[in-house]
Design an enzyme around this catalytic site. Structure first.
Site, PDB file in Angstrom:
ATOM      1  CB  CYS A  30      -0.806  -0.034   1.157  1.00 49.49           C
ATOM      2  SG  CYS A  30       0.099  -0.084   2.693  1.00 49.49           S
ATOM      3  CE1 TYR A 169      -3.062 -10.206   0.979  1.00 51.22           C
ATOM      4  CE2 TYR A 169      -4.679  -8.406   0.456  1.00 51.22           C
ATOM      5  CZ  TYR A 169      -3.810  -8.980   1.350  1.00 51.22           C
ATOM      6  OH  TYR A 169      -3.058  -8.284   2.241  1.00 51.22           O
ATOM      7  CG  HIS A 172      -1.429  -9.383   5.032  1.00 46.89           C
ATOM      8  ND1 HIS A 172      -1.124  -9.070   3.693  1.00 46.89           N
ATOM      9  CD2 HIS A 172      -0.037  -9.773   5.575  1.00 46.89           C
ATOM     10  CE1 HIS A 172       0.115  -9.129   3.463  1.00 46.89           C
ATOM     11  NE2 HIS A 172       0.839  -9.441   4.663  1.00 46.89           N
ATOM     12  CG  ASP A 265       4.117  -9.894   5.441  1.00 46.73           C
ATOM     13  OD1 ASP A 265       4.871 -10.777   5.297  1.00 46.73           O
ATOM     14  OD2 ASP A 265       3.396  -9.873   4.403  1.00 46.73           O
TER      15      ASP A 265
END
Ligand code: ADP
Ligand code: SF4
Length: 689
Positions: A30, A169, A172, A265
């Site tokens: 991001c 995806y 997370h 992460d």
């Protein structure tokens, strides 16, 4: 040129129907720009492609209004009207022969849907993760069919936008396929819940359907969490995390591996080394024939080679190292290892997303400025005058300024009062956990060594007279700041009146090695990292330490840098006492008075010393003295005197570096006056009225 040792990093590799030209893979990350600043996002990705990354991905791309994570600004493919914005990124990435990837995502119960006002939905009913007072509803069969259809539609749009790599995806904890996978989130009893075979069903369907929709020309990778770091209660690399990869082994075109949530992460360097994920991901290549990418703040080409040779990874994944140095692959290719601007793991980049602002980076001041200011990390316009520039102070601001002016070709004098370069980027890395932050200094010192037109003077504490005597035409004061002793910060806007000054210290005193006696109170009204770091240091020196803060959390702002829970846990584990929601209001005679931040109820606490981690004061003497002698400037050849970095306004290291870089860029440019100093992506509204 590079040594043959690194050749392996430059081998081409197939990913389904497409081929990556080397093994450098910018995984999705991001950037705070997303759908609100598509030109900015595209230009930032283009620079990475130019820098040699074989694959350049977008951030997560919302596939539907029910995946709305506003006010975060991520990519969007809600409908066809979103295609041009993303096409801009794909086209920019293709300009430099890289593959363009897009990470399609549906955020399930993590989507608060603040803009769309859709009801969040997930495998089960959960509270959303922000404190929004809303829960998700349970997806029924029709919802699941809809989600699958939206994903296919978004994949087709992504293909039309020009992407080569279209993700499913599932990592997370953020997105629906992972929420179905993990038994922590999935409490269903139908064929999408219960056994792992059932929980993996949605992910399998999404992979199959995306491949059949776009897989003829586009690669379809899966980004997956192999270990949630909660043991057998969730996905784990010697349990269900492994089982999922075994079940789907060769179905996706590539596995993109993650561990834990985002804070793990993008683990801050204070709490994890380069390549920290290896123990969790190394099994994957044994159970799939498909290529594998993983990240881990890889900045050392030797570590990268080792990961590949030892069969841990096929691609070197990077988000932060590609932010700090978009040209990392090119530099390795050209054997310019010393020029790599290594990520320091401070997570200021993540803080931008968390504060809904365009990305910024401590090490790379051009990050996020590629389109709006036209800055490039490797190119800077040549000087436009013969002026000689004196930079006073060699902290992050002064170093960056001197290096950037030097690269422009200016004749630069860099005067530093102490015996070492770096300012706070030399001193702070000696504190616990901050060693890697020394790279701010190291990279710039390495650059200075290559710039014969920058002369460095150590042990040169400059006075106004010294400055006037140099004959330099442009004076830049980068004298930094020092910590206040009087308690002024957020809670106290005026000095605390009752303070036993002899027993009050500051972080500067701690860094200078002053003896501090315990029990000690660390009073943190700064709320970034320093309070926690000082408490940790004093505790590891054996003192009894109480951290007092008016905030509800220790180092509260580090929520944004993904550090906060780890900082608080570490302090608790080493035995630092924490008193949150309390302010220090007096300290006299070995006794501190603390006030409840809400009720002002007072309590006392015995202590022999207090370390004030509050606000800082600009080192302004030199600037003020020079201003007072401005009538002497013309005779001395001085045209301008400016301040940069903490000497203007104390802030984060990233702000000081940016400030130094900006000065260097703007020297001899026409000032923008009242105009906005950067381009904006204002929508076309036609004429008004
Ligand atoms: P910033 O983050 O803005 O770069 P720092 O506090 O890290 O600020 O660095 C400021 C540097 O300036 C320190 O290394 C300090 O020794 C140096 N300095 C301060 N005043 C002077 C001066 N008058 N002459 C030379 N160096 C100075
Ligand atoms: Fe690395 Fe910090 Fe830059 Fe992020 S902001 S890329 S963590 S140096």
């Amino acid at each position: 040129m590079r040594s043959t040792h690194y050749d392996i990093l430059f081998e081409p590799l197939r990913i389904g129907p497409v081929t990556a030209k080397n093994r450098f893979y910018q995984v999705p990350h991001c950037n705070g720009m997303g759908h609100r600043a598509p030109s900015g996002m595209a230009a930032m990705r283009r620079v990475k492609a130019e820098g040699g990354w074989a694959v350049v991905c977008t951030e997560v791309c919302e596939i539907h209004p029910s995946a709305d994570v506003s006010p975060h600004s991520h990519a969007r493919l809600w409908d066809d009207s979103d295609i041009p914005a993303l096409a801009r990124a794909a086209e920019a990435i293709h300009q430099h022969d890289a593959l363009a990837g897009v990470e399609l995502g549906h955020h399930g119960f993590r989507a608060q849907n603040r803009t769309s006002r859709e009801i969040p939905m997930g495998p089960s009913s959960h509270t959303v993760v922000s404190y929004d007072p809303v829960q998700s509803r349970v997806m029924d069969k029709e919802d699941i069919r809809n989600l699958r259809r939206w994903h296919v539609a978004a994949a087709r749009r992504a293909k039309r936008a020009g992407f080569d790599i279209i993700y499913v995806y599932a990592a997370h904890g953020l997105v629906t396929p992972m929420q179905f996978l993990s038994k922590r989130y999935n409490q269903r009893t139908d064929e999408y819940g219960g056994s792992l075979e059932n929980r993996v069903r949605l992910l399998r369907e999404l992979i199959e359907e995306t491949k059949s929709a776009v897989g003829d020309t586009c690669a379809v990778p899966v980004r997956i969490c192999v270990d949630e770091l909660v043991g057998p209660a969730g996905l784990c690399s010697n349990g269900e995390g492994r089982d999922v990869i075994e079940m789907l082994a060769d179905l996706p075109d590539l596995w993109d591996l993650t561990v834990g949530d985002w804070s793990n992460d993008s683990r801050p360097s204070r709490f994890g080394d380069e390549g920290a994920h290896e123990q969790y991901v190394s099994f994957v290549k044994q159970v799939t024939g498909k290529p594998v990418v993983g990240n881990g703040r890889f900045t050392s080409p030797d570590t990268m080679v080792s990961q590949i040779r030892r069969g841990v990874l096929d691609f070197i994944g990077a988000a932060r190292p590609s932010i700090a140095d978009p040209f990392l692959p090119r530099k390795v290719e050209e054997g310019r290892m010393g020029d790599i601007r290594e990520c320091i793991g401070c997570n200021i980049c993540a803080a931008a997303d968390n504060t809904y602002t365009p990305i910024r980076c401590t090490q790379n001041p051009t990050m996020g400025e590629e389109w709006r200011r036209g800055w490039h990390p490797e190119h800077i316009p040549e000087r436009e005058s013969e002026d000689q520039v004196l930079v006073v102070g060699a902290g992050p601001a002064g170093l960056e300024c001197a290096v950037s002016l030097g690269k422009r070709g200016y004749d630069v004098l860099l005067a530093e009062g102490s015996n070492e370069l770096g300012g706070r980027s030399a001193r702070e890395p000696r504190l616990p956990g901050l060693a890697i932050w020394g790279r701010v200094r190291e990279y710039r010192v390495e650059q200075l060594n290559q710039l014969p037109n920058v002369q460095v003077f150590l042990a040169s504490m400059m006075t106004a007279q010294d400055v006037l005597d140099t004959g330099a035409n442009r004076i830049v004061i980068a004298a930094g700041s020092h910590w206040r002793r009087d308690g002024v910060a957020r809670y106290h806007r005026a000095p605390i009146s009752e303070l036993d000054q002899a027993a009050v210290f500051t972080p500067d005193d701690v860094m200078n090695g002053k003896t501090i006696e315990g029990p000690v109170i660390v009073y943190d009204d700064d709320h970034y990292y320093m309070g926690g770091v000082i408490a940790e240091k004093l505790r590891s020196d054996g003192l009894d330490v109480t951290l007092v803060t008016p905030a509800p959390l220790v180092s509260a702002w580090t929520v944004n840098t993904l550090e906060q829970p780890r900082i608080q846990r570490r302090l608790l584990e080493i035995g630092v006492h924490i008193r949150a929601n309390e302010a220090l209001v007096a300290f006299r005679g070995g006794e501190a008075t603390l006030a409840c931040a809400f009720t002002d109820t007072r309590q006392t606490l015995k202590a022999r010393s207090v370390v004030m981690v509050t606000a800082r004061l600009q080192n302004s003497t030199l600037y003020d003295d020079l201003l007072a002698r401005s009538s002497e400037w013309p005779a001395a050849g001085i045209k301008t005197v400016d301040r940069i970095g903490d000497a203007v306004a104390p802030g984060a290291i990233a702000a000081a570096v940016f400030s130094g870089h900006r000065y260097a860029r703007e020297l001899d440019q026409t000032p923008c006056g009242d105009d906005v100093p950067f381009r904006r992506e204002n929508p076309e509204l036609g004429s008004w009225p």
